[in-house]
Design a protein around this motif. Structure first.
Motif, PDB file in Angstrom:
ATOM      1  N   SER A   1      -6.636  -4.920   6.656  1.00 29.89           N
ATOM      2  CA  SER A   1      -6.523  -3.924   5.768  1.00 29.89           C
ATOM      3  C   SER A   1      -7.924  -3.697   5.453  1.00 29.89           C
ATOM      4  O   SER A   1      -8.932  -4.676   5.473  1.00 29.89           O
ATOM      5  CB  SER A   1      -5.513  -3.984   4.681  1.00 29.89           C
ATOM      6  OG  SER A   1      -6.177  -5.233   3.638  1.00 29.89           O
ATOM      7  N   ARG A   2      -8.350  -2.431   4.740  1.00 27.43           N
ATOM      8  CA  ARG A   2      -9.693  -2.562   4.026  1.00 27.43           C
ATOM      9  C   ARG A   2      -9.978  -3.405   3.114  1.00 27.43           C
ATOM     10  O   ARG A   2     -11.108  -3.918   3.006  1.00 27.43           O
ATOM     11  CB  ARG A   2      -9.860  -0.888   3.498  1.00 27.43           C
ATOM     12  CG  ARG A   2     -10.019  -0.068   4.792  1.00 27.43           C
ATOM     13  CD  ARG A   2     -10.082   1.385   4.553  1.00 27.43           C
ATOM     14  NE  ARG A   2      -9.895   2.555   5.345  1.00 27.43           N
ATOM     15  CZ  ARG A   2     -10.839   3.349   5.773  1.00 27.43           C
ATOM     16  NH1 ARG A   2     -12.148   3.073   4.903  1.00 27.43           N
ATOM     17  NH2 ARG A   2     -10.695   4.313   6.490  1.00 27.43           N
ATOM     18  N   GLU A   3      -9.053  -3.855   2.355  1.00 29.88           N
ATOM     19  CA  GLU A   3      -9.290  -4.867   1.258  1.00 29.88           C
ATOM     20  C   GLU A   3      -9.483  -6.133   2.043  1.00 29.88           C
ATOM     21  O   GLU A   3     -10.291  -6.909   1.513  1.00 29.88           O
ATOM     22  CB  GLU A   3      -7.801  -4.873   0.253  1.00 29.88           C
ATOM     23  CG  GLU A   3      -7.622  -3.563  -0.447  1.00 29.88           C
ATOM     24  CD  GLU A   3      -7.069  -2.509   0.514  1.00 29.88           C
ATOM     25  OE1 GLU A   3      -6.572  -2.785   1.274  1.00 29.88           O
ATOM     26  OE2 GLU A   3      -7.170  -1.291  -0.100  1.00 29.88           O
ATOM     27  N   GLU A   4      -8.853  -6.523   2.857  1.00 29.71           N
ATOM     28  CA  GLU A   4      -8.975  -8.041   3.686  1.00 29.71           C
ATOM     29  C   GLU A   4     -10.449  -7.746   4.192  1.00 29.71           C
ATOM     30  O   GLU A   4     -11.109  -8.703   4.270  1.00 29.71           O
ATOM     31  CB  GLU A   4      -7.766  -8.176   4.729  1.00 29.71           C
ATOM     32  CG  GLU A   4      -6.618  -8.182   4.282  1.00 29.71           C
ATOM     33  CD  GLU A   4      -5.626  -8.440   5.226  1.00 29.71           C
ATOM     34  OE1 GLU A   4      -4.917  -9.414   5.295  1.00 29.71           O
ATOM     35  OE2 GLU A   4      -5.549  -7.327   6.395  1.00 29.71           O
TER      36      GLU A   4
ATOM     37  N   SER B   1     -12.993  -5.917   3.343  1.00 30.92           N
ATOM     38  CA  SER B   1     -13.949  -6.053   2.172  1.00 30.92           C
ATOM     39  C   SER B   1     -13.995  -7.590   1.647  1.00 30.92           C
ATOM     40  O   SER B   1     -15.198  -8.042   1.184  1.00 30.92           O
ATOM     41  CB  SER B   1     -13.718  -5.137   1.040  1.00 30.92           C
ATOM     42  OG  SER B   1     -13.756  -3.898   1.518  1.00 30.92           O
ATOM     43  N   ALA B   2     -12.964  -8.032   1.493  1.00 26.60           N
ATOM     44  CA  ALA B   2     -12.971  -9.420   1.021  1.00 26.60           C
ATOM     45  C   ALA B   2     -13.741 -10.202   1.888  1.00 26.60           C
ATOM     46  O   ALA B   2     -14.504 -11.208   1.334  1.00 26.60           O
ATOM     47  CB  ALA B   2     -11.451 -10.149   0.903  1.00 26.60           C
TER      48      ALA B   2
END
Length: 88
Positions: free
Chosen positions: A54-57, A59-60
């Motif tokens: 995901s975009r969140e993963e 980014s992390a």
């Protein structure tokens, strides 16, 4: 140049005693490809181990790289048959 001989070989080629490094990270944002069986992370469509970060993963992982002193991120993932280029 790397390994134990690196510093002495570099010293013979450069007059300034400065060494710089690029610390990079390869992030594989997805492993589903139409056909690339030579890649270790290749999973065919419908495989239970296929994934898309995901975009969140994503980014992390980028933030973690920066926290650890990373200076470059390489995104790898090939051509997903259903993801548009705008995904990234």
């Amino acid at each position: 140049m790397s390994g134990p001989e690196g510093p002495s070989r570099a010293a013979g080629k450069h007059t300034e005693p400065v060494v710089t490094y690029v610390i990079d990270r390869n992030i594989i944002f997805q492993c589903l490809r139409v056909w690339m069986p030579f890649l270790r992370v290749f999973r065919p469509p419908g495989h239970s181990e296929s994934y898309v970060l995901s975009r969140e993963e994503l980014s992390a992982k980028i933030e973690e790289t920066l926290r650890l002193g990373g200076t470059q991120v390489l995104l790898q993932g090939g051509h997903h048959p259903h993801l548009p280029l705008s995904f990234l």
